[in-house]
Write a protein that holds these residues in place. Sequence first.
Motif, PDB file in Angstrom:
ATOM      1  N   PHE A  68      30.664  34.886  18.136  1.00 12.77           N
ATOM      2  CA  PHE A  68      29.467  35.860  18.248  1.00 12.77           C
ATOM      3  C   PHE A  68      28.268  34.982  19.111  1.00 12.77           C
ATOM      4  O   PHE A  68      27.886  34.274  18.647  1.00 12.77           O
ATOM      5  CB  PHE A  68      28.822  36.456  16.806  1.00 12.77           C
ATOM      6  CG  PHE A  68      27.764  37.339  17.258  1.00 12.77           C
ATOM      7  CD1 PHE A  68      28.193  38.450  17.657  1.00 12.77           C
ATOM      8  CD2 PHE A  68      26.618  37.082  16.962  1.00 12.77           C
ATOM      9  CE1 PHE A  68      26.897  39.550  17.872  1.00 12.77           C
ATOM     10  CE2 PHE A  68      25.402  37.871  16.897  1.00 12.77           C
ATOM     11  CZ  PHE A  68      25.643  39.063  17.476  1.00 12.77           C
ATOM     12  N   LEU A  69      27.939  35.302  20.148  1.00 12.97           N
ATOM     13  CA  LEU A  69      26.886  34.775  21.130  1.00 12.97           C
ATOM     14  C   LEU A  69      25.557  35.729  21.075  1.00 12.97           C
ATOM     15  O   LEU A  69      24.713  35.472  22.000  1.00 12.97           O
ATOM     16  CB  LEU A  69      27.324  34.487  22.432  1.00 12.97           C
ATOM     17  CG  LEU A  69      28.604  33.563  22.283  1.00 12.97           C
ATOM     18  CD1 LEU A  69      29.112  33.344  23.660  1.00 12.97           C
ATOM     19  CD2 LEU A  69      28.005  32.274  21.663  1.00 12.97           C
ATOM     20  N   GLY A  70      25.571  37.045  20.271  1.00 15.94           N
ATOM     21  CA  GLY A  70      24.228  37.708  20.586  1.00 15.94           C
ATOM     22  C   GLY A  70      24.180  38.275  21.741  1.00 15.94           C
ATOM     23  O   GLY A  70      25.206  38.763  22.209  1.00 15.94           O
ATOM     24  N   ASP A  71      23.002  38.786  22.069  1.00 22.15           N
ATOM     25  CA  ASP A  71      22.797  39.685  23.597  1.00 22.15           C
ATOM     26  C   ASP A  71      23.440  38.985  24.566  1.00 22.15           C
ATOM     27  O   ASP A  71      23.044  37.865  25.024  1.00 22.15           O
ATOM     28  CB  ASP A  71      21.441  39.816  23.581  1.00 22.15           C
ATOM     29  CG  ASP A  71      20.882  40.736  24.710  1.00 22.15           C
ATOM     30  OD1 ASP A  71      21.746  41.157  25.473  1.00 22.15           O
ATOM     31  OD2 ASP A  71      19.538  41.111  24.802  1.00 22.15           O
ATOM     32  N   ILE A  72      24.262  39.238  25.309  1.00 24.86           N
ATOM     33  CA  ILE A  72      24.852  38.693  26.660  1.00 24.86           C
ATOM     34  C   ILE A  72      24.009  38.673  27.453  1.00 24.86           C
ATOM     35  O   ILE A  72      23.994  37.883  28.497  1.00 24.86           O
ATOM     36  CB  ILE A  72      26.323  39.498  26.907  1.00 24.86           C
ATOM     37  CG1 ILE A  72      27.165  38.721  27.663  1.00 24.86           C
ATOM     38  CG2 ILE A  72      25.929  40.807  27.341  1.00 24.86           C
ATOM     39  CD1 ILE A  72      27.704  37.716  27.166  1.00 24.86           C
ATOM     40  N   GLU A  73      22.943  39.486  27.542  1.00 22.75           N
ATOM     41  CA  GLU A  73      22.033  39.575  28.578  1.00 22.75           C
ATOM     42  C   GLU A  73      21.094  38.144  28.664  1.00 22.75           C
ATOM     43  O   GLU A  73      20.739  37.891  29.906  1.00 22.75           O
ATOM     44  CB  GLU A  73      21.069  40.679  28.833  1.00 22.75           C
ATOM     45  CG  GLU A  73      21.845  42.093  28.805  1.00 22.75           C
ATOM     46  CD  GLU A  73      22.500  42.138  30.234  1.00 22.75           C
ATOM     47  OE1 GLU A  73      22.076  41.440  31.347  1.00 22.75           O
ATOM     48  OE2 GLU A  73      23.761  42.641  30.312  1.00 22.75           O
ATOM     49  N   ILE A  74      20.973  37.524  27.500  1.00 19.54           N
ATOM     50  CA  ILE A  74      20.222  36.278  27.600  1.00 19.54           C
ATOM     51  C   ILE A  74      21.127  35.235  28.098  1.00 19.54           C
ATOM     52  O   ILE A  74      20.594  34.535  29.050  1.00 19.54           O
ATOM     53  CB  ILE A  74      20.006  35.903  26.016  1.00 19.54           C
ATOM     54  CG1 ILE A  74      19.180  36.856  25.299  1.00 19.54           C
ATOM     55  CG2 ILE A  74      19.597  34.364  25.890  1.00 19.54           C
ATOM     56  CD1 ILE A  74      19.075  36.538  24.083  1.00 19.54           C
ATOM     57  N   LEU A  75      22.338  35.397  28.218  1.00 19.08           N
ATOM     58  CA  LEU A  75      23.337  34.407  28.774  1.00 19.08           C
ATOM     59  C   LEU A  75      23.309  34.705  30.344  1.00 19.08           C
ATOM     60  O   LEU A  75      23.097  33.491  31.118  1.00 19.08           O
ATOM     61  CB  LEU A  75      24.649  34.509  28.355  1.00 19.08           C
ATOM     62  CG  LEU A  75      25.197  34.316  26.781  1.00 19.08           C
ATOM     63  CD1 LEU A  75      26.441  34.252  26.499  1.00 19.08           C
ATOM     64  CD2 LEU A  75      24.508  32.961  26.620  1.00 19.08           C
ATOM     65  N   LYS A  76      23.268  35.858  30.754  1.00 22.90           N
ATOM     66  CA  LYS A  76      23.451  36.071  31.957  1.00 22.90           C
ATOM     67  C   LYS A  76      22.066  35.732  32.869  1.00 22.90           C
ATOM     68  O   LYS A  76      22.150  35.267  33.870  1.00 22.90           O
ATOM     69  CB  LYS A  76      23.509  37.701  32.115  1.00 22.90           C
ATOM     70  CG  LYS A  76      25.089  38.220  31.985  1.00 22.90           C
ATOM     71  CD  LYS A  76      25.226  39.607  32.112  1.00 22.90           C
ATOM     72  CE  LYS A  76      26.640  39.765  31.766  1.00 22.90           C
ATOM     73  NZ  LYS A  76      27.020  41.314  32.435  1.00 22.90           N
ATOM     74  N   LYS A  77      20.690  35.940  32.122  1.00 20.03           N
ATOM     75  CA  LYS A  77      19.686  35.325  32.717  1.00 20.03           C
ATOM     76  C   LYS A  77      19.291  34.043  32.676  1.00 20.03           C
ATOM     77  O   LYS A  77      18.457  33.542  33.317  1.00 20.03           O
ATOM     78  CB  LYS A  77      18.632  36.116  32.139  1.00 20.03           C
ATOM     79  CG  LYS A  77      18.680  37.691  32.329  1.00 20.03           C
ATOM     80  CD  LYS A  77      17.533  38.434  31.464  1.00 20.03           C
ATOM     81  CE  LYS A  77      17.799  40.078  31.677  1.00 20.03           C
ATOM     82  NZ  LYS A  77      16.746  40.562  30.891  1.00 20.03           N
ATOM     83  N   SER A  78      20.261  33.180  32.026  1.00 22.92           N
ATOM     84  CA  SER A  78      19.969  31.770  32.011  1.00 22.92           C
ATOM     85  C   SER A  78      20.740  30.841  32.673  1.00 22.92           C
ATOM     86  O   SER A  78      21.932  31.384  33.191  1.00 22.92           O
ATOM     87  CB  SER A  78      19.923  31.459  30.412  1.00 22.92           C
ATOM     88  OG  SER A  78      19.165  32.148  29.690  1.00 22.92           O
ATOM     89  N   LYS A  79      20.528  29.581  32.752  1.00 23.19           N
ATOM     90  CA  LYS A  79      21.185  28.583  33.371  1.00 23.19           C
ATOM     91  C   LYS A  79      22.158  28.131  32.184  1.00 23.19           C
ATOM     92  O   LYS A  79      21.788  27.712  31.546  1.00 23.19           O
ATOM     93  CB  LYS A  79      20.436  27.578  33.964  1.00 23.19           C
ATOM     94  CG  LYS A  79      21.432  26.316  34.445  1.00 23.19           C
ATOM     95  CD  LYS A  79      20.464  25.380  35.035  1.00 23.19           C
ATOM     96  CE  LYS A  79      21.070  24.149  35.033  1.00 23.19           C
ATOM     97  NZ  LYS A  79      20.295  22.919  35.234  1.00 23.19           N
ATOM     98  N   CYS A  80      23.572  28.530  32.382  1.00 22.54           N
ATOM     99  CA  CYS A  80      24.391  28.128  31.199  1.00 22.54           C
ATOM    100  C   CYS A  80      25.130  26.828  31.622  1.00 22.54           C
ATOM    101  O   CYS A  80      25.596  26.695  32.610  1.00 22.54           O
ATOM    102  CB  CYS A  80      25.406  29.197  30.783  1.00 22.54           C
ATOM    103  SG  CYS A  80      24.362  31.000  30.342  1.00 22.54           S
TER     104      CYS A  80
END
Length: 87
Positions: A68-80
């Motif tokens: 579980f990674l929470g809100d996927i939008e946070i990942l999409k907006k960040s440099k991962c």
Amino acid sequence: MDVKEVYKFNDTRVIFVGIVNGGKNFISETKCRLLLDDQEYCKILIEGEMIPKSPEKRDFRSLSTLDFLGDIEILKKSKCKLISLEA
């Protein structure tokens, strides 16, 4: 892995697409640190790569997790970035 794209499927599987540093031919199941904007976000278990790297030059690779990674939008907006804990 420097992540370029992130996708989420209905079964909660999250797919990371990006460039693997170090030229490893096949990535087996491993624990990783997930960094967002160079800060540790969490530790996750990456499933083994489903399709091994072919002999042809292929820059982009895909890895997945069921964690579980929470809100996927946070990942999409960040440099991962994914960094193996077993390296």
